[in-house]
Write a protein that holds these residues in place. Structure first.
Motif, PDB file in Angstrom:
ATOM      1  N   PHE A   1     -13.349   2.553  25.299  1.00 48.40           N
ATOM      2  CA  PHE A   1     -12.638   1.604  24.744  1.00 48.40           C
ATOM      3  C   PHE A   1     -11.423   2.364  23.939  1.00 48.40           C
ATOM      4  N   VAL A   2     -11.462   3.402  23.153  1.00 47.33           N
ATOM      5  CA  VAL A   2     -10.324   4.197  22.703  1.00 47.33           C
ATOM      6  C   VAL A   2      -9.511   4.518  23.840  1.00 47.33           C
ATOM      7  N   ILE A   3     -10.069   4.974  24.918  1.00 45.84           N
ATOM      8  CA  ILE A   3      -9.142   5.607  25.904  1.00 45.84           C
ATOM      9  C   ILE A   3      -8.557   4.483  26.964  1.00 45.84           C
ATOM     10  N   THR A   4      -9.076   3.435  26.795  1.00 44.81           N
ATOM     11  CA  THR A   4      -8.669   2.479  27.879  1.00 44.81           C
ATOM     12  C   THR A   4      -7.616   1.460  27.080  1.00 44.81           C
ATOM     13  N   THR A   5      -7.693   1.360  25.650  1.00 46.57           N
ATOM     14  CA  THR A   5      -6.572   0.543  24.995  1.00 46.57           C
ATOM     15  C   THR A   5      -5.323   0.948  25.008  1.00 46.57           C
ATOM     16  N   PRO A   6      -4.946   2.311  24.850  1.00 47.09           N
ATOM     17  CA  PRO A   6      -3.277   2.652  25.252  1.00 47.09           C
ATOM     18  C   PRO A   6      -2.991   2.423  26.745  1.00 47.09           C
ATOM     19  N   VAL A   7      -4.160   2.473  27.827  1.00 50.06           N
ATOM     20  CA  VAL A   7      -3.760   1.981  29.158  1.00 50.06           C
ATOM     21  C   VAL A   7      -3.504   0.677  29.231  1.00 50.06           C
ATOM     22  N   ASN A   8      -4.329  -0.095  28.806  1.00 51.02           N
ATOM     23  CA  ASN A   8      -3.874  -1.338  28.720  1.00 51.02           C
ATOM     24  C   ASN A   8      -2.531  -1.843  27.966  1.00 51.02           C
ATOM     25  N   LYS A   9      -2.186  -1.238  26.493  1.00 48.74           N
ATOM     26  CA  LYS A   9      -1.010  -1.328  26.190  1.00 48.74           C
ATOM     27  C   LYS A   9       0.139  -1.074  26.836  1.00 48.74           C
ATOM     28  N   TRP A  10      -0.035   0.171  27.628  1.00 50.89           N
ATOM     29  CA  TRP A  10       1.220   0.369  28.483  1.00 50.89           C
ATOM     30  C   TRP A  10       1.353  -0.717  29.691  1.00 50.89           C
ATOM     31  N   MET A  11       0.170  -0.977  30.358  1.00 53.14           N
ATOM     32  CA  MET A  11       0.101  -1.873  31.274  1.00 53.14           C
ATOM     33  C   MET A  11       0.819  -3.100  30.961  1.00 53.14           C
TER      34      MET A  11
ATOM     35  N   GLN B   1       3.682 -10.493  22.237  1.00 55.55           N
ATOM     36  CA  GLN B   1       4.905  -9.836  22.279  1.00 55.55           C
ATOM     37  C   GLN B   1       5.316  -9.841  23.871  1.00 55.55           C
ATOM     38  N   GLU B   2       6.694  -9.859  24.038  1.00 54.85           N
ATOM     39  CA  GLU B   2       7.000  -9.964  25.459  1.00 54.85           C
ATOM     40  C   GLU B   2       6.515  -8.897  26.387  1.00 54.85           C
ATOM     41  N   HIS B   3       6.151  -8.689  27.507  1.00 54.96           N
ATOM     42  CA  HIS B   3       5.815  -7.772  28.321  1.00 54.96           C
ATOM     43  C   HIS B   3       6.493  -7.670  29.484  1.00 54.96           C
ATOM     44  N   GLY B   4       7.260  -8.567  29.936  1.00 59.86           N
ATOM     45  CA  GLY B   4       8.040  -8.394  30.902  1.00 59.86           C
ATOM     46  C   GLY B   4       9.396  -7.432  30.894  1.00 59.86           C
ATOM     47  N   GLY B   5       9.703  -6.733  31.900  1.00 60.42           N
ATOM     48  CA  GLY B   5      10.855  -5.957  31.650  1.00 60.42           C
ATOM     49  C   GLY B   5      10.701  -4.693  31.327  1.00 60.42           C
ATOM     50  N   LYS B   6      11.517  -3.644  31.575  1.00 55.35           N
ATOM     51  CA  LYS B   6      11.340  -2.493  31.300  1.00 55.35           C
ATOM     52  C   LYS B   6      11.828  -2.096  29.719  1.00 55.35           C
ATOM     53  N   GLY B   7      11.091  -1.162  29.142  1.00 54.86           N
ATOM     54  CA  GLY B   7      11.412  -0.859  27.822  1.00 54.86           C
ATOM     55  C   GLY B   7      10.692  -1.846  26.753  1.00 54.86           C
ATOM     56  N   LYS B   8      10.263  -3.032  27.314  1.00 49.33           N
ATOM     57  CA  LYS B   8       9.520  -3.936  26.263  1.00 49.33           C
ATOM     58  C   LYS B   8       8.037  -3.418  26.262  1.00 49.33           C
ATOM     59  N   GLY B   9       7.396  -3.291  24.847  1.00 49.18           N
ATOM     60  CA  GLY B   9       6.178  -2.881  24.801  1.00 49.18           C
ATOM     61  C   GLY B   9       5.155  -4.083  24.337  1.00 49.18           C
ATOM     62  N   ALA B  10       3.844  -3.764  24.415  1.00 51.66           N
ATOM     63  CA  ALA B  10       3.046  -4.837  23.897  1.00 51.66           C
ATOM     64  C   ALA B  10       2.541  -4.389  22.634  1.00 51.66           C
ATOM     65  N   SER B  11       2.007  -5.228  21.784  1.00 58.06           N
ATOM     66  CA  SER B  11       1.465  -5.010  20.497  1.00 58.06           C
ATOM     67  C   SER B  11       0.209  -4.270  20.644  1.00 58.06           C
ATOM     68  N   TRP B  12      -0.241  -3.347  19.719  1.00 59.85           N
ATOM     69  CA  TRP B  12      -1.578  -2.755  19.674  1.00 59.85           C
ATOM     70  C   TRP B  12      -2.578  -3.797  19.492  1.00 59.85           C
ATOM     71  N   SER B  13      -2.300  -4.978  18.824  1.00 63.75           N
ATOM     72  CA  SER B  13      -3.338  -5.961  18.757  1.00 63.75           C
ATOM     73  C   SER B  13      -3.556  -6.727  20.031  1.00 63.75           C
TER      74      SER B  13
ATOM     75  N   ASP C   1      -7.409  -7.151  35.668  1.00 66.92           N
ATOM     76  CA  ASP C   1      -8.642  -6.544  35.162  1.00 66.92           C
ATOM     77  C   ASP C   1      -9.043  -5.449  35.821  1.00 66.92           C
ATOM     78  N   THR C   2      -8.613  -5.019  37.127  1.00 61.73           N
ATOM     79  CA  THR C   2      -8.990  -4.010  37.919  1.00 61.73           C
ATOM     80  C   THR C   2      -8.815  -2.563  37.288  1.00 61.73           C
ATOM     81  N   VAL C   3      -7.544  -2.247  36.749  1.00 66.22           N
ATOM     82  CA  VAL C   3      -7.297  -0.865  36.144  1.00 66.22           C
ATOM     83  C   VAL C   3      -8.060  -0.663  34.878  1.00 66.22           C
ATOM     84  N   SER C   4      -8.317  -1.694  33.998  1.00 61.29           N
ATOM     85  CA  SER C   4      -8.867  -1.782  32.883  1.00 61.29           C
ATOM     86  C   SER C   4     -10.248  -1.345  33.193  1.00 61.29           C
ATOM     87  N   ILE C   5     -10.843  -2.238  34.019  1.00 60.94           N
ATOM     88  CA  ILE C   5     -12.257  -2.037  34.114  1.00 60.94           C
ATOM     89  C   ILE C   5     -12.751  -0.566  34.675  1.00 60.94           C
TER      90      ILE C   5
END
Length: 178
Positions: A154-164, A27-39, A111-115
């Motif tokens: 993993f459970v806590i980092t996944t939404p962080v990665n989705k947002w990023m 899914q597109e990730h650039g630009g404000k308001g666009k989200g990434a898929s959970w997958s 990877d910095t924030v995720s790690i």
């Protein structure tokens, strides 16, 4: 740094590698308001978790086997988690045709924030689990605290990665190279 130009399959003036996928299937990730898929977020987090787990387990095993104290063992484990976490991305983007210098920049950005989040959560769980830091390699407590920490991280980092990724940061930076 604005990564919104990456949706074209190019990044930092580099063309996507021949046969590369660009962002197909993402899914597109650039630009404000666009989200990434959970997958996409789950895949990015699993990628990060794999490198972190290898490094952290290796560090914990080495430190515990050498009878090091808790602090040196955790420092080694965290250091190796970052090294292995970055190396997975680094090798992939170098293989895709990036120079080593450019690949290092991509790996750090991706990877910095995720790690960091993963290591913070995992090590906090290990440190706060009574007796886990003093357990030996043959103790179930050692492995349950370590692996349980990975699961919670993993459970806590996944939404962080989705947002990023939705903001065009983190793992989204590497999409142009695979």
């Amino acid at each position: 740094m604005d990564h919104s130009t990456h949706h074209t399959g190019t990044a930092h003036g580099q063309t996507a590698p021949a046969g590369g996928h660009g962002h197909h299937g993402h899914q597109e990730h650039g630009g404000k308001g666009k989200g990434a898929s959970w997958s996409t977020a789950v895949k990015a987090t699993l990628h990060c978790l794999t490198g972190c787990a290898i490094g952290e387990i290796l560090g914990m095993v080495i430190g515990t086997a050498l009878l090091w104290g808790n602090v040196p063992t955790m420092i080694l484990a965290i250091t190796l988690a970052f090294i292995f976490g970055y190396s997975f991305t680094l090798f992939a983007v170098v293989r895709a045709g990036l120079s080593l210098k450019a690949a290092i920049k991509v790996a750090l950005a991706a990877d910095t924030v995720s790690i960091a989040v993963m290591e913070l959560v995992d090590n906090a769980i290990i440190a706060l689990t009574p007796g886990a830091m003093d357990a030996h390699l043959s103790d179930g407590l050692f492995w349950s605290a370590l692996l349980g920490g990975f699961a919670v991280a993993f459970v806590i980092t996944t939404p962080v990665n989705k947002w990023m990724i939705g903001c065009g940061k983190g793992h989204a930076v590497v999409h142009a190279y695979h």
